[in-house]
Design a protein around this motif. Structure first.
Motif, PDB file in Angstrom:
ATOM      1  N   PRO A 154     -12.069  32.141 -13.267  1.00  0.00           N
ATOM      2  CA  PRO A 154     -10.775  31.617 -12.834  1.00  0.00           C
ATOM      3  C   PRO A 154     -10.672  30.114 -13.136  1.00  0.00           C
ATOM      4  N   VAL A 155      -9.455  29.661 -13.428  1.00  0.00           N
ATOM      5  CA  VAL A 155      -9.216  28.218 -13.551  1.00  0.00           C
ATOM      6  C   VAL A 155      -8.536  27.780 -12.271  1.00  0.00           C
ATOM      7  N   GLN A 156      -9.322  27.174 -11.393  1.00  0.00           N
ATOM      8  CA  GLN A 156      -8.832  26.789 -10.084  1.00  0.00           C
ATOM      9  C   GLN A 156      -9.417  25.422  -9.735  1.00  0.00           C
ATOM     10  N   ARG A 157      -8.532  24.504  -9.465  1.00  0.00           N
ATOM     11  CA  ARG A 157      -8.950  23.127  -9.180  1.00  0.00           C
ATOM     12  C   ARG A 157      -9.953  23.078  -8.030  1.00  0.00           C
ATOM     13  N   ILE A 158     -10.980  22.231  -8.196  1.00  0.00           N
ATOM     14  CA  ILE A 158     -11.934  21.993  -7.115  1.00  0.00           C
ATOM     15  C   ILE A 158     -11.382  20.850  -6.270  1.00  0.00           C
ATOM     16  N   ALA A 160     -11.919  18.241  -4.473  1.00  0.00           N
ATOM     17  CA  ALA A 160     -12.842  17.177  -4.062  1.00  0.00           C
ATOM     18  C   ALA A 160     -12.173  15.865  -4.445  1.00  0.00           C
ATOM     19  N   ASP A 161     -12.068  14.989  -3.485  1.00  0.00           N
ATOM     20  CA  ASP A 161     -11.334  13.740  -3.674  1.00  0.00           C
ATOM     21  C   ASP A 161     -11.819  12.955  -4.889  1.00  0.00           C
ATOM     22  N   GLY A 162     -10.885  12.658  -5.806  1.00  0.00           N
ATOM     23  CA  GLY A 162     -11.223  11.815  -6.947  1.00  0.00           C
ATOM     24  C   GLY A 162     -11.998  12.512  -8.047  1.00  0.00           C
ATOM     25  N   ALA A 163     -12.359  13.776  -7.861  1.00  0.00           N
ATOM     26  CA  ALA A 163     -13.127  14.482  -8.897  1.00  0.00           C
ATOM     27  C   ALA A 163     -12.180  15.195  -9.862  1.00  0.00           C
ATOM     28  N   LEU A 164     -12.641  15.371 -11.100  1.00  0.00           N
ATOM     29  CA  LEU A 164     -11.846  16.049 -12.124  1.00  0.00           C
ATOM     30  C   LEU A 164     -12.369  17.467 -12.363  1.00  0.00           C
ATOM     31  N   THR A 165     -11.436  18.387 -12.598  1.00  0.00           N
ATOM     32  CA  THR A 165     -11.791  19.759 -12.974  1.00  0.00           C
ATOM     33  C   THR A 165     -11.632  19.870 -14.492  1.00  0.00           C
ATOM     34  N   VAL A 166     -12.729  20.175 -15.175  1.00  0.00           N
ATOM     35  CA  VAL A 166     -12.781  20.094 -16.640  1.00  0.00           C
ATOM     36  C   VAL A 166     -13.181  21.465 -17.197  1.00  0.00           C
ATOM     37  N   VAL A 167     -12.274  22.089 -17.932  1.00  0.00           N
ATOM     38  CA  VAL A 167     -12.471  23.481 -18.329  1.00  0.00           C
ATOM     39  C   VAL A 167     -12.551  23.634 -19.844  1.00  0.00           C
TER      40      VAL A 167
END
Ligand SMILES: *Cc1c(COP(=O)(O)O)cnc(C)c1O
Length: 368
Positions: A154-158, A160-167
């Motif tokens: 799944p592509v689902q944002r994590i 977490a404050d200030g963190a990037l989700t990179v797919v």
């Protein structure tokens, strides 16, 4: 004695490889028709710059980019993007989900000496690893589709404050539907569903990703020119690349995007790949010597079907298929399973998948 598959059982097009993969004949004709007006002309002049602009525009449409997102590109394919990300996207530490070769390659690139060792979450090939919010991690990374095993994630944002989700969307982009707002960076090379050739990478980037890229570029970290995401950002906005791009790759991509959009876009493409892969999974479940490698149906990739064989040599089947013009059905080389791996990318006609199944059945009946 070689097995000869009767003509009426063969697919029209025998290319089922997972990359480089089938390029539709219409794309090659379109490429030939542009001739001297494009190929062999300067990448700093209008014809090539217009082509880059068209590709960026069509990718934006395909993914329905949310406000503030943009498409950037650079040379070197997805493998180059991993190194670029280690230099210019990961601030201190990444978390990498590894459930196959490609996720593992990014984890290796993320183990750079100027970063903290990545938090690597392994899962057995054929299954899916899960992300977990960890203090100090600023990039969460995994492949949308793990091409080496045929597992889709799944592509689902994590959150977490200030963190990037990179797919890593290299084998998913253009064949699996996605809500881009769930990722900050959705990157890919175009030689899979996007029916082009290798050598370039593209990424849909969020405003937060752009901010990260610019901040790291302004820091005192050493970043090689070629791997600078900030360079890519600046050049992409000018419809160009740092150094000479593969114009052929751009053109094949542009005509593929035109085709997908003309047929109804990503939803249409996703329905088509689901039909093709569904045919293979249903067949594998109904046939006594085969089983889908990915046991959890929800994790089975709609674009890369991996099928295990029991009591029959899959390599012999792949060899027999190859002798009949059906190519690249061998499993991922490092997975080492008795398996066929079959791409069901959007360019591949579902009717050709039906014929492929008939061809495999014929080979199974005639294998000594
Ligand atoms: C094919 C593939 C890659 C590698 O792409 P290159 O352009 O050859 O570097 C990376 N990730 C995934 C998921 C792939 O399928």
């Amino acid at each position: 004695m070689a097995i000869e598959i009767p003509r009426e059982l063969l697919p029209v097009d025998g290319r089922f490889g997972c990359g480089p993969s089938k390029v539709r004949p219409a794309q090659i004709e379109a490429l030939a028709s542009v001739g001297a007006s494009l190929l062999g002309t300067s990448h700093r002049k209008t014809p090539v710059k217009n082509l880059v602009a068209s590709v960026r525009e069509r990718l934006s449409t395909l993914f329905g980019l949310p406000e503030g997102y943009e498409i950037i590109l650079g040379n070197g394919g997805s493998t180059a993007f991993w190194d670029a990300a280690a230099f210019g996207l990961i601030e201190r530490r990444s978390q990498n989900l590894v459930f196959g070769e490609f996720g593992g390659k990014f984890a290796k690139a993320a183990a750079a000496p100027w970063l903290e060792a990545p938090d690597v979450r392994h899962a057995e090939p054929g299954s899916l690893a899960a992300a977990e919010v960890v203090e100090g991690v600023d990039v969460y990374a995994w492949p949308h589709n793990e091409t080496s095993t045929g597992v889709a994630a799944p592509v689902q944002r994590i959150a977490a404050d200030g963190a990037l989700t990179v797919v890593d969307a290299t084998s998913a982009a253009g064949g699996i539907d996605v809500d881009i707002a769930q990722a900050d960076v959705y990157y890919f090379a175009p030689q899979k569903n996007l029916g082009s050739d290798g050598g370039l990478w593209f990424a849909a980037v969020s405003p937060a990703a752009v901010e990260r890229i610019e901040r790291i570029a302004a820091s005192d970290r050493y970043i090689p020119e070629f791997l600078s995401l900030n360079n890519a950002l600046t050049n992409s906005r000018l419809s160009q690349t740092l150094n000479t791009p593969a114009i052929t790759t751009l053109h094949l991509l542009d005509s593929q995007l035109d085709w997908i959009l003309g047929n109804g876009g990503l939803e249409w493409a996703a329905r088509r790949t689901a039909v093709s892969s569904g045919l293979l999974y249903d067949w594998a479940e109904a046939t006594s010597v085969t089983t889908p490698f990915v046991s959890e149906p929800a994790h089975r990739s709609p674009v890369v079907a991996t099928i295990d064989f029991d009591g029959v040599d899959a390599a012999a089947i792949a060899t027999a298929l190859r002798a009949n013009g059906i190519v690249d059905t061998e499993p991922y080389r490092k997975l080492g399973r008795n398996q066929l791996r079959i791409a069901t990318f959007v360019s591949i006609d579902p009717d050709d998948v039906r014929q492929l199944i008939r061809s495999i059945d014929f080979v199974l009946e005639h294998l000594g």
